[in-house]
Design an enzyme around this catalytic site. Structure first.
Site, PDB file in Angstrom:
ATOM      1  N   GLU A  68       0.826  -1.196   0.000  1.00 41.23           N
ATOM      2  CA  GLU A  68       0.000   0.000   0.000  1.00 41.23           C
ATOM      3  C   GLU A  68       0.869   1.259   0.000  1.00 41.23           C
ATOM      4  O   GLU A  68       0.606   2.229  -0.724  1.00 41.23           O
ATOM      5  CB  GLU A  68      -0.925  -0.017   1.221  1.00 41.23           C
ATOM      6  CG  GLU A  68      -1.955   1.087   1.263  1.00 41.23           C
ATOM      7  CD  GLU A  68      -2.850   0.979   2.492  1.00 41.23           C
ATOM      8  OE1 GLU A  68      -3.606   1.934   2.742  1.00 41.23           O
ATOM      9  OE2 GLU A  68      -2.787  -0.056   3.198  1.00 41.23           O
TER      10      GLU A  68
ATOM     11  N   GLY B 167      -7.749   4.030   9.036  1.00 38.62           N
ATOM     12  CA  GLY B 167      -8.372   3.752  10.318  1.00 38.62           C
ATOM     13  C   GLY B 167      -7.626   2.731  11.142  1.00 38.62           C
ATOM     14  O   GLY B 167      -7.689   2.751  12.368  1.00 38.62           O
ATOM     15  N   ALA B 168      -6.890   1.815  10.464  1.00 41.90           N
ATOM     16  CA  ALA B 168      -6.237   0.723  11.188  1.00 41.90           C
ATOM     17  C   ALA B 168      -4.715   0.769  11.142  1.00 41.90           C
ATOM     18  O   ALA B 168      -4.062   0.165  11.985  1.00 41.90           O
ATOM     19  CB  ALA B 168      -6.720  -0.622  10.650  1.00 41.90           C
ATOM     20  N   SER B 169      -4.125   1.426  10.166  1.00 37.47           N
ATOM     21  CA  SER B 169      -2.663   1.396  10.044  1.00 37.47           C
ATOM     22  C   SER B 169      -2.150   2.714   9.489  1.00 37.47           C
ATOM     23  O   SER B 169      -2.911   3.557   8.990  1.00 37.47           O
ATOM     24  CB  SER B 169      -2.225   0.247   9.126  1.00 37.47           C
ATOM     25  OG  SER B 169      -2.658   0.478   7.795  1.00 37.47           O
ATOM     26  N   THR B 170      -0.832   2.874   9.565  1.00 39.29           N
ATOM     27  CA  THR B 170      -0.175   4.021   8.952  1.00 39.29           C
ATOM     28  C   THR B 170       1.091   3.537   8.270  1.00 39.29           C
ATOM     29  O   THR B 170       1.718   2.572   8.722  1.00 39.29           O
ATOM     30  CB  THR B 170       0.146   5.116   9.994  1.00 39.29           C
ATOM     31  OG1 THR B 170       0.651   6.272   9.322  1.00 39.29           O
ATOM     32  CG2 THR B 170       1.176   4.651  11.002  1.00 39.29           C
ATOM     33  N   GLN B 171       1.438   4.172   7.140  1.00 38.12           N
ATOM     34  CA  GLN B 171       2.575   3.758   6.329  1.00 38.12           C
ATOM     35  C   GLN B 171       3.513   4.934   6.067  1.00 38.12           C
ATOM     36  O   GLN B 171       3.091   6.088   6.060  1.00 38.12           O
ATOM     37  CB  GLN B 171       2.119   3.224   4.957  1.00 38.12           C
ATOM     38  CG  GLN B 171       1.507   1.856   4.981  1.00 38.12           C
ATOM     39  CD  GLN B 171       0.078   1.865   5.488  1.00 38.12           C
ATOM     40  OE1 GLN B 171      -0.268   1.141   6.413  1.00 38.12           O
ATOM     41  NE2 GLN B 171      -0.764   2.699   4.893  1.00 38.12           N
TER      42      GLN B 171
END
Length: 619
Positions: A163, A192-196
């Site tokens: 992603e 909402g669930a992760s960050t990259q």
């Protein structure tokens, strides 16, 4: 808006691509288009040394995209409803793309963090149902089944790293980062669930940059460009998951210091006097109080919220591979004086939708706006929201920085928390200085990317389509291999997410076997051979004790197929009755079962001593 007609000049040599971004809170279909690269013949212009021009899949309007809620991961227990859920998205794509081009238009459903949180068996069921629906209800181009998934690469759960890479491609495509005249841009994404985070380390940082992934793209003139990109993800560090962790931690601390009977605690991350009832999502606590709903009352302090949410970054987690950022995850040193980053998704929403500060990031202005918003009375925020929506619907003038009708009450409730979490991730987590220059970080080019994003649709899905369009460019020389999907190296610590299969077991066992017993040496998999043999022995072990019952079952089935003629008989009295009920002689051998069943019957005939003394059978 209907799809363009066949004689529309805009449609000539145009290709389309569809991506369904199946996120944790909803799924959005996005339609892209580009001119067929093989028809680009003028290689003498500067335009030829660029990537294919990917744009929105509709010429006019913003109906290139639409969204449904909730996230597809919520159908884990009722996968049979996935068809109804996806039908509006698929219908939207069918309506916007000419029917004659459906069979040549690839469609991808790529699921992200919400699906990553599910166990493999639930992932597999959702992917199978999704694949089946898309195959049977559309004519779009879908991959054949493979080890990758039931619809090949068309229906997948992508990793946070994939992603991030797609997002990195999108940002640098929009900002001409692939022109070679400047360093590429870094990419930040938060859902909402992760960050990259994804960026190309500078030459002086390459020594401490491990596990780089090569990105290959092909320009219109056939030349390849290659970049080595660092990318990583933090699952559980998106705004919704962070909020759940925050609530659980706050309730746990409240219960440890409990001084009364009321389950009420004060929350600085909610606007002043806002009341919410929340229950920790984690139910493994021994204390029964931790499993109960608690009432949270907002005190509206952005400064205290920053302090309360900071420990959730887990900065003290051991770092086995220095340098590290949040939660002990290795990230190469970032020189923010020369590296420029573009933030999308929650980084944009938290700045723009309520504060009106999207674009070039200035922490001083951001902190001032967040502090003022958090401290406001909730009743005042609701009243202003209602008035603003009415004014916008009536076409009346509204202050520039006031939020629009797309801002829902749920966003206003969580805006204080999300603003604090984004700021903590940026500055405490990733290490971005709060002030980069006197102009307030004006070198981030946020306004420029915002304008280009409006025209082409910024998001990691754009990066996926740029890669697909680049694959269509003919190579400069026939010996050059075609471009493929971004590949994760074998030694990369993060592997692509695929629901568990027998091949996963093979991959785990094979490294422990001598090379002579590997699939490559034998031409077949010894691991799978042993497994299937073991399963066969288990089946025989279970079936053998039941052999008599099995024989009876098959015998009855054969007798039903080979019914005798109307002259039937009754074993109770030993008398044989014809169709009219008159006693007759036993049937002759020729009046029994059909000839082709005799060999089968002879092998399944019961021994006389095995029958009970008396039992009536009806064949």
């Amino acid at each position: 808006m209907p799809p363009p007609v066949a004689n529309d000049p805009w449609l000539v040599n145009r290709h389309f691509g569809i991506v369904i971004d199946a996120g944790s809170s909803g799924s959005r279909v996005q339609i892209y288009s580009w001119k067929d690269p093989s028809f680009f013949t003028d290689l003498s212009t500067a335009f030829s040394h660029t990537l294919p021009k990917v744009e929105k899949g509709t010429r006019l309007g913003d109906d290139w995209s639409t969204k449904v809620e909730p996230g597809i991961s919520t159908f884990a227990r009722n996968p049979e409803d996935i068809g109804s859920y996806l039908r509006p998205l698929l219908g939207h794509a069918r309506d916007k793309i000419p029917p004659s081009l459906h069979s040549s238009t690839p469609i991808f459903l790529l699921a992200t963090a919400g699906m990553r949180l599910l166990p493999p068996d639930q992932q597999a069921v959702i992917l199978e149902e999704t694949c089946s629906f898309l195959v049977h209800h559309s004519d779009f181009k879908i991959d054949e089944p493979s080890e990758v998934g039931p619809c090949g690469s068309s229906v997948l759960i992508i990793t946070g790293e994939e992603e991030g890479l797609f997002g990195w491609i999108a940002v640098n495509y929009l900002m001409d980062g692939f022109s070679g005249q400047r360093t590429t841009y870094g990419f930040l994404d938060m859902g909402g669930a992760s960050t990259q985070i994804a960026f190309e380390p500078g030459k002086d940082q390459e020594l401490d940059a491990k596990n780089l992934i090569e990105v290959r793209l092909r320009l219109l003139d056939g030349e390849e460009i290659r970049h080595k990109v660092f990318v990583t993800t933090w699952l559980g560090y998106g705004t919704n998951q962070a909020r759940e962790r925050y609530v659980g931690k706050a309730i746990n601390e409240f219960e440890e210091l409990r001084s009364g009977e009321a389950d009420v605690l004060f929350d600085p991350c909610l606007p002043k006097d806002l009341e919410l009832v929340e229950t920790p999502t984690y139910t493994g606590y021994a204390d029964e109080h931790m499993k109960k709903a608690h009432r949270l009352i907002g005190t509206g302090s952005f400064e205290q919220c920053m302090r309360k949410t900071s420990p959730l970054l887990n900065k003290n987690t051991p770092c086995p591979d220095v340098p590290c950022l949040m939660n002990g995850v290795h990230v190469p040193t970032i020189d923010f004086s020369v590296s420029h980053f573009i933030g999308v998704s929650e980084y944009w929403y938290s700045s723009e939708h309520v504060f009106g500060l999207g674009g070039a990031y200035d922490f001083v202005q951001y902190e001032r706006a967040a502090s003022a918003f958090c401290a406001r009375e909730w009743s005042d925020i609701v009243r202003e929201n209602e008035e603003t929506v009415k004014q916008r619907l009536a076409g009346e003038g509204v202050e520039v920085n006031k939020w629009g009708i797309e801002v829902e009450i749920s966003r206003l409730q969580m805006q204080c928390f999300k603003a604090a979490w984004v700021a903590n991730v940026l500055h405490e987590g990733i290490g971005m200085p709060r002030i980069v220059d006197a102009g307030g970080n004006t070198t981030t080019d946020g306004d420029e990317v915002s304008e280009k994003a409006k025209a082409k649709g910024l998001g990691w899905t754009l990066g996926k389509m740029v890669l697909e369009a680049s694959k269509e460019v003919p190579p400069a020389h026939p010996t050059i291999p075609p471009l493929g999907d971004i590949t994760i190296p074998d030694d990369f610590p993060i592997k692509p997410i695929r629901p568990w299969s027998l091949h996963d077991l093979e991959d785990r066992i094979t490294p422990h076997l001598p090379s002579a017993l590997h699939r490559e040496s034998l031409g077949f998999s010894p691991v799978l051979l042993v497994l299937f043999t073991l399963l066969l022995f288990i089946a025989v072990f279970i079936v053998y004790p039941l052999r008599r019952q099995v024989r009876r079952f098959f015998l009855r089935g054969l007798r039903r197929v080979a019914k005798p003629d109307p002259n039937s008989y009754a074993l109770e009295e030993g008398n044989f009755l014809n169709g009219s009920g008159i006693m007759s002689r036993p049937p002759s051998p020729t009046s029994g079962p059909k000839k082709w069943l005799r060999p089968v019957q002879s092998t399944t005939r019961f021994e006389s001593q095995t029958l009970p003394p008396f039992q009536a059978y009806s064949f």
